[in-house]
Each structure stands twice: as C-alpha cells, then as structure tokens.
Motif scaffolding. Structure first.
Motif, PDB file in Angstrom:
ATOM      1  N   ASP A 392      -4.063  51.747 -58.407  1.00 24.32           N
ATOM      2  CA  ASP A 392      -5.355  51.615 -59.021  1.00 24.32           C
ATOM      3  C   ASP A 392      -5.279  52.491 -60.446  1.00 24.32           C
ATOM      4  OD1 ASP A 392      -6.593  50.489 -56.330  1.00 24.32           O
ATOM      5  OD2 ASP A 392      -6.931  52.151 -55.549  1.00 24.32           O
ATOM      6  N   THR A 393      -4.103  52.928 -60.088  1.00 29.51           N
ATOM      7  CA  THR A 393      -3.819  53.931 -61.849  1.00 29.51           C
ATOM      8  C   THR A 393      -3.278  52.645 -63.053  1.00 29.51           C
ATOM      9  OG1 THR A 393      -1.974  55.118 -61.119  1.00 29.51           O
ATOM     10  CG2 THR A 393      -4.259  56.359 -60.601  1.00 29.51           C
ATOM     11  N   LEU A 394      -2.283  52.175 -62.360  1.00 27.91           N
ATOM     12  CA  LEU A 394      -2.035  51.255 -63.771  1.00 27.91           C
ATOM     13  C   LEU A 394      -2.466  50.712 -64.265  1.00 27.91           C
ATOM     14  CD1 LEU A 394       0.584  49.813 -61.647  1.00 27.91           C
ATOM     15  CD2 LEU A 394       0.952  51.673 -62.752  1.00 27.91           C
ATOM     16  N   LEU A 395      -2.864  50.933 -65.770  1.00 31.03           N
ATOM     17  CA  LEU A 395      -3.399  50.410 -67.312  1.00 31.03           C
ATOM     18  C   LEU A 395      -2.829  49.422 -67.375  1.00 31.03           C
ATOM     19  CD1 LEU A 395      -4.126  54.067 -68.443  1.00 31.03           C
ATOM     20  CD2 LEU A 395      -5.371  52.362 -67.234  1.00 31.03           C
ATOM     21  N   GLU A 396      -3.889  47.998 -66.953  1.00 32.17           N
ATOM     22  CA  GLU A 396      -3.329  46.283 -67.556  1.00 32.17           C
ATOM     23  C   GLU A 396      -2.446  46.690 -69.322  1.00 32.17           C
ATOM     24  OE1 GLU A 396      -1.981  44.039 -65.696  1.00 32.17           O
ATOM     25  OE2 GLU A 396      -2.544  45.488 -63.865  1.00 32.17           O
ATOM     26  N   PHE A 402       4.148  53.976 -70.999  1.00 31.79           N
ATOM     27  CA  PHE A 402       2.514  54.703 -71.125  1.00 31.79           C
ATOM     28  C   PHE A 402       2.485  55.292 -69.895  1.00 31.79           C
ATOM     29  CE2 PHE A 402      -1.788  56.112 -70.841  1.00 31.79           C
ATOM     30  CZ  PHE A 402      -2.012  56.689 -71.799  1.00 31.79           C
ATOM     31  N   ASN A 403       2.364  54.325 -69.066  1.00 35.10           N
ATOM     32  CA  ASN A 403       1.715  54.357 -68.278  1.00 35.10           C
ATOM     33  C   ASN A 403       2.648  54.961 -66.574  1.00 35.10           C
ATOM     34  OD1 ASN A 403      -0.786  52.406 -66.147  1.00 35.10           O
ATOM     35  ND2 ASN A 403       0.144  51.634 -67.967  1.00 35.10           N
ATOM     36  N   VAL A 404       3.821  54.954 -66.883  1.00 31.70           N
ATOM     37  CA  VAL A 404       5.653  55.635 -65.818  1.00 31.70           C
ATOM     38  C   VAL A 404       4.785  57.543 -66.103  1.00 31.70           C
ATOM     39  CG1 VAL A 404       7.471  56.612 -67.326  1.00 31.70           C
ATOM     40  CG2 VAL A 404       7.610  55.530 -64.933  1.00 31.70           C
ATOM     41  N   LEU A 435       7.968  48.681 -73.853  1.00 30.10           N
ATOM     42  CA  LEU A 435       6.710  48.302 -74.724  1.00 30.10           C
ATOM     43  C   LEU A 435       5.720  47.061 -74.533  1.00 30.10           C
ATOM     44  CD1 LEU A 435       8.874  49.615 -78.205  1.00 30.10           C
ATOM     45  CD2 LEU A 435       7.544  50.963 -76.990  1.00 30.10           C
ATOM     46  N   SER A 436       6.277  46.536 -73.622  1.00 28.67           N
ATOM     47  CA  SER A 436       5.253  45.588 -72.958  1.00 28.67           C
ATOM     48  C   SER A 436       4.255  46.485 -71.862  1.00 28.67           C
ATOM     49  CB  SER A 436       5.967  44.518 -71.729  1.00 28.67           C
ATOM     50  OG  SER A 436       7.123  43.767 -72.986  1.00 28.67           O
ATOM     51  N   PRO A 437       3.007  45.393 -72.046  1.00 32.80           N
ATOM     52  CA  PRO A 437       1.535  45.719 -71.463  1.00 32.80           C
ATOM     53  C   PRO A 437       2.041  45.337 -70.169  1.00 32.80           C
ATOM     54  CG  PRO A 437       1.228  44.034 -72.779  1.00 32.80           C
ATOM     55  CD  PRO A 437       2.413  44.743 -73.477  1.00 32.80           C
ATOM     56  N   VAL A 438       1.519  45.822 -69.139  1.00 36.14           N
ATOM     57  CA  VAL A 438       1.797  46.237 -67.593  1.00 36.14           C
ATOM     58  C   VAL A 438       1.177  44.915 -66.821  1.00 36.14           C
ATOM     59  CG1 VAL A 438       0.749  46.797 -65.340  1.00 36.14           C
ATOM     60  CG2 VAL A 438       1.182  48.582 -67.322  1.00 36.14           C
ATOM     61  N   GLU A 445       7.924  43.507 -60.557  1.00 40.11           N
ATOM     62  CA  GLU A 445       7.886  44.068 -61.746  1.00 40.11           C
ATOM     63  C   GLU A 445       7.181  45.831 -61.834  1.00 40.11           C
ATOM     64  OE1 GLU A 445      10.237  42.255 -66.114  1.00 40.11           O
ATOM     65  OE2 GLU A 445       7.865  41.828 -65.664  1.00 40.11           O
ATOM     66  N   LYS A 446       6.182  45.355 -60.900  1.00 42.33           N
ATOM     67  CA  LYS A 446       4.863  46.193 -61.492  1.00 42.33           C
ATOM     68  C   LYS A 446       4.971  46.246 -59.769  1.00 42.33           C
ATOM     69  CE  LYS A 446       1.053  43.507 -63.158  1.00 42.33           C
ATOM     70  NZ  LYS A 446      -0.432  42.872 -62.776  1.00 42.33           N
ATOM     71  N   ASN A 447       5.974  46.468 -59.028  1.00 46.87           N
ATOM     72  CA  ASN A 447       5.938  47.737 -57.756  1.00 46.87           C
ATOM     73  C   ASN A 447       7.180  48.199 -57.922  1.00 46.87           C
ATOM     74  OD1 ASN A 447       4.448  46.376 -56.282  1.00 46.87           O
ATOM     75  ND2 ASN A 447       5.416  46.037 -54.300  1.00 46.87           N
ATOM     76  N   ARG A 448       7.933  48.103 -59.180  1.00 40.21           N
ATOM     77  CA  ARG A 448       8.921  49.137 -59.878  1.00 40.21           C
ATOM     78  C   ARG A 448       8.508  50.157 -59.868  1.00 40.21           C
ATOM     79  NH1 ARG A 448      12.397  46.501 -62.958  1.00 40.21           N
ATOM     80  NH2 ARG A 448      12.531  44.010 -61.851  1.00 40.21           N
TER      81      ARG A 448
END
Length: 632
Positions: A392-396, A402-404, A435-438, A445-448
């Motif tokens: 829920d905290t991943l910013l798409e 930035f997210n990690v 540098l790609s957006p989520v 890749e999102k799970n990684r």
C-alpha cells in the motif's frame, strides 16, 4: 501428432534478444512447462502463439484448424459482464450474440415488454441462421465443470474465481492447445489442487508458465527453458531439470573461461613487435577478429537477485502471547478460541482457503486489530517489517529509487552505508530502471521492489503475506535461503506448498470445521483439513458397522456395481454428446415451439447430475476396495 512447430523465432525490443532462433514443437497430449527468469520473454512468446504479437523473424507450422486459447497472467480490471457473457466471449463474435440472447431472456422474465420480445426474436433468428444454439449448452456445461454461477457479475468475484471464469472462456471452444500464464496466481491451495486435477484430465495439449514448483513437478511432462534468448528442451521432471541445468551452466562457464584465455593469448600475439606483424598469419588474424565479435555478442549468465536482510537488535524471548482469541466478521466466527505462543526464532506459516481470515488473524496478532474476546501481548524490542503493508505504500508515480528508501540517497545496512542504486542492482534494477516510475513495473518487478524496501529496514520480526506471486523460481529459492538464515522471527502466509515446507517450523491451519490448529508436519498432513467438504449421503446401517470395524471387502453386489459403473458413465457421456450435437443443429429448433429444446436442456442437466453421482460412487467404491487391499 504435432500440433505446433516453431522454427528460428527471433524477438527483441531494442536490447538483447528475448528469442534468438528459438525452435520447438508441441504434440497432442503434452503438458509442457515454459521456464525462465522474470523478463526473459515467456509472456512475449505466449503473445506470439496467440497471434497478439509478431516475431521479428521465424515461422510457424500449425496443425489444420488448430484452436489455440490462452489464460492471461493478469486479470482484466475493466470487465463489467456476467460470468455467462465472459465465458461465451470465448466463441468470439457469435459468443456476443448468444450472451445477448441470454441477457434478453433474463430481462423478459423479470420485466416483459413488447420491445424486449421483438429484440429477443431478432436475436433468436440470428442464432438460428448462425446454427449456434448448441453453444449455449456448451457454456452451461463448462460453468458446471468449473463450479461457476452463470448470472454472477464478474466484477463482484474474488481474484481466484475470476481466473476460473477466464479459464472457462479459454476452454469453452474446446481448444487443441491451451496456454496458461501463471495459472495458480491468487488461487488458494484447494483451488490449486482442483486445477491440477483438471489439467491432468484435459485431453488437448497444454503449454504453461508457473512459479509454483509443486504444481510444476506434478504436471509437466516436458520443460522448455528460456535463457538469454535460447530455448532448450528438457524431457524430464523439474527436479532432474535443475540438476541438468546446473551441469549445462557449469560446462558453459568452463567453455567461456577457456575461450577468454585463448582470446587473451591471441591479443598478446597481435600486439607483438614490428617483425611479428610482418610475418603474422593472416588466417590467424581473421580468426582473432571472429573471436572478438563472438566475445562482444556473448550474453553472460544474468546474476540473480542478491538479497541481504537488515537485522535489528535482538528481540525479547517471547514475541507474541495470545490467549483465547475470539473474533467474528459479519456475524461469522473467524478466530474461535485460539491460544498461541510465538517465541524468538520461530517461523510460523499460516494456511487456509481464500477469505477464511488469515490476514485478519495477522492484524490481531500484531495488535493492529482488537479481538472480540481474548488478549494479545507483544514482546519487547520488536522491530516489525510487514510485507503486505508495503504494498500500500508504493507510490505509483514516483521512481523505483524514491520508493525503496523514501527518496534518501543512502541505505544504512548494519554498520555501513550503501548507495540506493547499488542496493537496487542487487534486486535486478539497473540504474536506468531505478529511475522508472513504479506504474511501469511488471508484477514480478513490483514484488522485488517490495522485498528490497522490506529488507532495507532493520527488523527482528518479518511478516510476509503472500510474498511469492510473480517471482521466478530462482528468486523464490534465494528468498527461502535468506529467510532460513534470518535471525529473527517470521510469520508467513502462502499458498505455495514448497515455499511453506522449506521455511516454516509449524503451520497455523484454518480448517473447514472453523478451528485453527497448529501442525508441525508437512503440507500433506493438513491439506485435507482445508479442502471443501463433500456432501455425503447417509450411510446404511451395514456401512456404519463396517466403518467401526475397519477396512472391509466389497460385497458381491458392490463388486458388480463397480464393474458396471464405467460402461454406464460412458453411455451417459455418449448421450450427453449426442444432445449437444442435436442442439447445434438449427433444424432441431424448427420442429416445434421450443418444447423439444427445453426437454433436451433438462435432460442435459439430469445427465450432469447423474455423471456427478456416478463418479462419486465410483470413487467411494474404489476407496473401499483400495483400503481393504492395503490392509491385507
């Protein structure tokens, strides 16, 4: 019989080739698993086989009138139709027509108007012209086999049931070749076992992609491994494949080392003095140039994910103490009188059907939800990292980088700092991808990324709620190793049987009787406890006595009954096929006012019920026979 042959397929999207002169065949009756790392090109190959994408080069040879259907990996989010309409869509344009006919029929029954009657008559005429009446019966038959409610809205269904509906869409046209992309994603263990049984009984050929190793080991008759664009055939099971794959990679590493050594020697030779250049062998020079090109084009084995878990200060010895927890949801008991102690270093699995309350139990144990009754006491010095929360905290719209680490440039791992880009490369995110957006990432890749974010935080208590979806087998195995080495406590929710068995010390199982029981044994012990209970007929007195006395021999009457069941089932299936064939004939509907068609459909329903009862009886008698023979 060979259904499909592919020769020299090539595909690239500007980078290294995903397919590099790939060739393969698929024959009728085979169950072939396509293996490869995330991003290796497996789904792209499926899209090519389904005609949704074209290769850069290569060709196919299909069997005459080959029907190929597929189950996608992702469930479409924009489907607003009913289950009937989605399944009927498997027939293409004519499917839309019969779906409209069914919808008009329902509307007419609910609120009859002349306009609906007129539209229904027009649809009926179109169906007769297209000779498509039998297709309605086929949709109903598929829904019955998959245990689906035809009137249910697709958008209201669970993820697992949605995938079952999409499977129905793929099956309804009776494909010769079925393509399944991660079919076990979002399915619970009972649904996975049902799917295994279904696939084993499927009469056509199947090409499937999966990360579920137990599913793969049980079903695959052959494995196609896609690695750096090269497709290799392995006629063996998964366990044997792993050994052979390792041997091939070891041999490749040895060849490359010898090649590089020779190339280095030749480079030294070409750079010798003037005399050497005058007398050099031109053939040797040409060979050197060829070696340079070969070295340049060589694709090295991709490094796997390098996971390192950041450990916090050791927690207290007692992690969670729960006493007599009771909790209801919408009037239904989810947790009923559970008492539990989790100690430092325990690795606890949680298993059960979808919707049984596993996530609710986690929230209660972590103190995020107050139970209806009972108490939960958390231990001291706990640093909790919760996998499901991080989804829920991943910013798409923000970048991977930035997210990690919430935009910070460095990550503190124990007593040292690491640059966020270097850390992300361990999780297979090169600087450009970081540098790609989520929102541009695949499911894997999102799970990684979630795992990267999770392990960057110092913790002594990991809570992982379904972490395995979309991860390739190699990443799963590495995750298992890290969790086994983890010094803290682990709670793990998963439907992956191999993953559970390799990690947990015990499993909390949501049983069908409403109880949560802790098991210290392997999955095979507790899986029967979570399977849906079958409706049983009331036993006769003689049968009840026999059950108390232990395994018994079949009576003479039961033996004759068992012998008669296969031909009886065959006769019912033959009648079923004849009725479906009749319904496919438009002339069948022109002989009367529809009474004959209605009776045919009623008979189809009777046959379905008779077949179900016959198969259940056959299974019951076989069980009695087998138990007696094993007890002798």
């Amino acid at each position: 019989m060979v259904l499909l042959g592919a020769q020299n397929l090539s595909l690239a999207y500007g980078g290294p080739k995903l397919l590099n002169n790939a060739s393969f065949e698929i024959s009728n009756g085979e169950r072939v698993c396509l293996l490869g790392r995330n991003g290796s090109g497996k789904t792209s190959l499926f899209r090519i086989l389904l005609g949704q994408e074209k290769p850069d080069a290569g060709q196919f040879e299909f069997a005459t009138n080959l029907n190929v259907q597929g189950l996608p990996q992702e469930v479409p989010a924009d489907i607003k139709a009913s289950t009937f309409e989605v399944i009927a869509d498997g027939f293409g344009t004519i499917g839309s027509l019969i779906a409209r006919f069914q919808k008009l029929n329902r509307m007419l029954a609910e609120s009859p108007t002349p306009e609906i009657e007129e539209e229904l008559a027009g649809a009926q005429e179109q169906i007769e012209t297209a000779e498509a009446w039998g297709l309605i019966a086929k949709v109903e038959q598929i829904a019955s086999r998959l245990r689906l409610e035809l009137d249910a809205g697709f958008s209201t269904l669970s993820a697992g049931i949605k995938r079952r509906v999409l499977l129905g869409r793929a099956l309804v046209s009776e494909p010769d070749l079925l393509l399944l992309d991660e079919p076990t994603n979002h399915l619970d263990i009972p649904a996975i076992l049902w799917l295994e049984e279904f696939i084993q009984s499927f009469k056509g050929a199947i090409l499937f992609i999966t990360h579920d190793r137990a599913f793969l080991q049980k079903l695959a008759t052959r494995i196609l491994a896609l690695d750096r664009g090269i497709l290799t055939n392995f006629t063996c099971d998964y366990v044997t494949f792993l050994q052979r794959k390792k041997e091939l990679l070891d041999a490749e590493a040895k060849r490359n080392a010898n090649f590089d050594k020779k190339l280095s020697q030749e480079e030294v030779w070409i750079r010798r003095g003037i005399q050497a250049r005058r007398t050099r062998n031109e053939g040797r020079v040409r060979a050197l140039k060829k070696m340079r090109l070969e070295h340049k084009d060589r694709q090295e084995v991709q490094e796997g994910v390098q996971m390192a878990v950041s450990n916090a200060e050791v927690s207290g010895h007692k992690v969670i103490t729960a006493k007599d927890i009771r909790h209801d949801f919408e009037g239904k008991p989810i947790v009923n009188g559970l008492s539990l102690k989790i100690m430092r270093g325990d690795r606890i699995g949680i298993a059960g059907p979808n919707g049984c309350g596993k996530t609710t139990l986690i929230r209660i144990l972590l103190g995020k939800l107050e139970p209806g009754q009972g108490s939960v006491e958390l231990g001291t010095k706990l640093e909790i990292a919760y996998f499901d929360q991080l989804r829920d905290t991943l910013l798409e719209e923000e970048t991977v980088q930035f997210n990690v680490n919430d935009g910070k440039e460095f990550i503190e791992m124990g007593n040292r700092k690491r640059h966020v880009n270097g850390y992300l490369q361990d999780f297979l995110f090169p600087p450009q991808r970081a540098l790609s957006p989520v929102r541009s990432l695949s499911g894997g890749e999102k799970n990684r990324l979630i795992l990267a974010k999770l392990f960057a935080r110092p913790s002594n208590f990991l809570v992982l709620d379904e972490p395995t979806n979309d991860l390739d087998a190699e990443t799963l195995e590495l995750l298992e190793e890290r969790l086994m080495d983890y010094e803290g406590t682990v709670i793990l929710v998963s439907h992956d049987r191999t993953f559970l068995e390799n990690i947990v010390t015990s499993t909390l199982v949501f049983q069908t009787d409403g109880q949560i029981v802790e098991y210290w044994s392997d999955c095979e012990t507790w899986i029967p406890k979570i399977m849906p209970r079958k409706t049983k007929r009331r036993a006769k007195p003689s049968e009840r006595r026999s059950s108390r006395e232990g395994p018994r021999k079949l009576t003479f009457k039961e033996t004759r009954e068992l012998e008669a069941l296969p031909p009886s089932i065959e006769e019912l299936e033959s009648e079923q096929a004849n009725i479906i064939e009749d319904l496919a004939d438009p002339g069948f509907f022109k002989e009367d006012d529809g009474t004959r068609a209605r009776k045919a459909k009623e008979r189809l329903n009777e046959i379905d019920e008779a077949l179900k009862n016959a198969f259940n009886r056959w299974e019951a008698l076989e069980d009695v026979k087998r138990n007696f023979e094993e007890a002798k």
